[in-house]
Design an enzyme around this catalytic site. Structure first.
Site, short mmCIF file in Angstrom:
data_model
loop_
_atom_site.label_atom_id
_atom_site.label_comp_id
_atom_site.label_asym_id
_atom_site.label_seq_id
_atom_site.Cartn_x
_atom_site.Cartn_y
_atom_site.Cartn_z
N ASP A 79 41.06 44.09 38.96
CA ASP A 79 39.77 43.32 38.67
C ASP A 79 39.44 43.31 37.22
OD1 ASP A 79 38.86 45.96 38.79
OD2 ASP A 79 37.39 45.53 39.94
N SER A 80 40.08 44.11 36.46
CA SER A 80 40.13 43.96 34.86
C SER A 80 40.40 42.32 34.61
CB SER A 80 41.23 44.78 34.25
OG SER A 80 42.68 44.28 34.86
N ASP A 83 43.20 44.33 43.91
CA ASP A 83 42.19 45.16 43.47
C ASP A 83 41.12 44.26 44.23
OD1 ASP A 83 40.92 47.38 42.36
OD2 ASP A 83 41.18 46.58 40.30
N LYS A 97 43.69 47.60 46.68
CA LYS A 97 43.15 49.01 45.71
C LYS A 97 41.61 48.80 46.12
CE LYS A 97 43.15 49.52 41.18
NZ LYS A 97 41.46 49.86 41.13
N GLU A 120 38.33 51.37 45.31
CA GLU A 120 37.62 52.26 44.35
C GLU A 120 36.60 53.22 45.18
OE1 GLU A 120 35.70 51.03 40.93
OE2 GLU A 120 37.49 49.71 40.26
N GLU A 139 41.77 57.40 36.97
CA GLU A 139 41.44 56.99 35.71
C GLU A 139 40.82 57.79 34.74
OE1 GLU A 139 40.01 52.87 35.97
OE2 GLU A 139 39.64 52.90 33.96
#
Ligand code: KIV
Length: 266
Positions: free
Chosen positions: A46-47, A85, A114, A116, A184
């Site tokens: 999602d970057s 993500d 993914k 978070e 991270e």
């Protein structure tokens, strides 16, 4: 025949103490080249909110946008595992919409998703996804979707107590069924301690060399994205200069009449 990377391949890497590589991709041709280069997991991070769409944080990207990028990347990859993500609010409100949104990515060609963070709710989401047949990659330490509650881009797990807390969360994720966990912005020694006490592989995103794998944003690796550069990212090329040079030469050639040549016309 090309042997596709899957959850068992990733598991074996951990068992055999073999490192594996993860890079982000958001488009078809980049995904194709990463696959050709031998990258093991291609992540539609999602970057892309910042890197491909120019937003300030990852919060601004939604499910519909992630679907477009997932489709494009999946078309370019043959060998690597494709992981999408899941964006902010796509799995947070209730389990059935989490399963639906994650399942859409699998339908479009992702092999896993993914997710978070950590909470009892997140554990339930992971369990349900795995029961549905959707492999899940966890993400602990600094989690960008929690930027506002974490109070900024802060290193996580700095003390023994904090590292123990991340390890506790990671063990719960492992029990819920994740096949790997991104760590991270965790100090190297804390990440080493966490990695050594887990049976699923850890993927370092600024968490040092002792993790089982490394992930970076490909635009940082290529030297393409220049708005900011995380301390842990390594630039292997200068795509920004390459693009600028090519565009300037084209501009000059058009304006001086050098383009097109006799070979470039019908
Ligand atoms: O969004 C992303 O690209 C990521 C990785 C860098 C871990 O989450």
């Amino acid at each position: 025949m090309i042997k596709k990377v899957n959850v068992n391949t990733i598991k074996k890497h951990k068992e055999n103490n073999e490192k594996f590589s993860v890079l982000t991709a958001y488009d078809y041709s980049t995904a194709k080249y990463l696959d050709e280069a031998g990258i093991d997991i291609v992540l539609i991070g999602d970057s892309l909110a910042m890197v491909a769409l120019g937003y300030e944080t990852t919060h601004s990207v939604g499910v519909e946008e992630m679907k477009i990028f997932t489709r494009a990347v999946a078309r370019g990859v043959q060998r690597a595992m494709v992981v999408t993500d899941m964006p902010f609010l796509s799995y947070h409100t209730d389990i059935s919409s989490a399963v639906k949104n994650c399942g859409e990515m699998i339908k479009l060609g992702a092999n896993a998703v993914k997710i978070e963070g950590f909470s009892d709710y997140i554990l339930d989401v992971i369990k349900r996804l795995v029961e549905t047949g959707i492999p899940v990659m966890g993400h602990l330490g600094f989690t960008p979707q929690f930027l506002n509650t974490l109070g900024g881009y802060k290193i996580q797990g700095k003390t023994q107590e904090a590292a123990d807390e991340i390890l506790k969360q990671a063990k719960e994720l492992e029990k819920a069924g994740v096949f790997s966990i991104v760590l991270e912005m965790v100090p190297q020694e804390s990440a080493k301690y966490i990695t050594e006490n887990l049976s699923v592989p850890t993927i370092s995103c600024g968490a040092g060399k002792y993790c089982d794998a490394q992930v970076l944003v490909s635009d940082d690796v290529f030297g393409k994205f220049s708005d900011f550069k995380p301390k842990f990212a390594r630039k292997y090329g200068d795509m920004k200069s390459l693009i600028l040079n090519c565009a300037k030469q084209f501009d000059e050639d058009v304006k001086s009449g050098k383009f097109p040549s006799a070979e470039e016309i019908f």
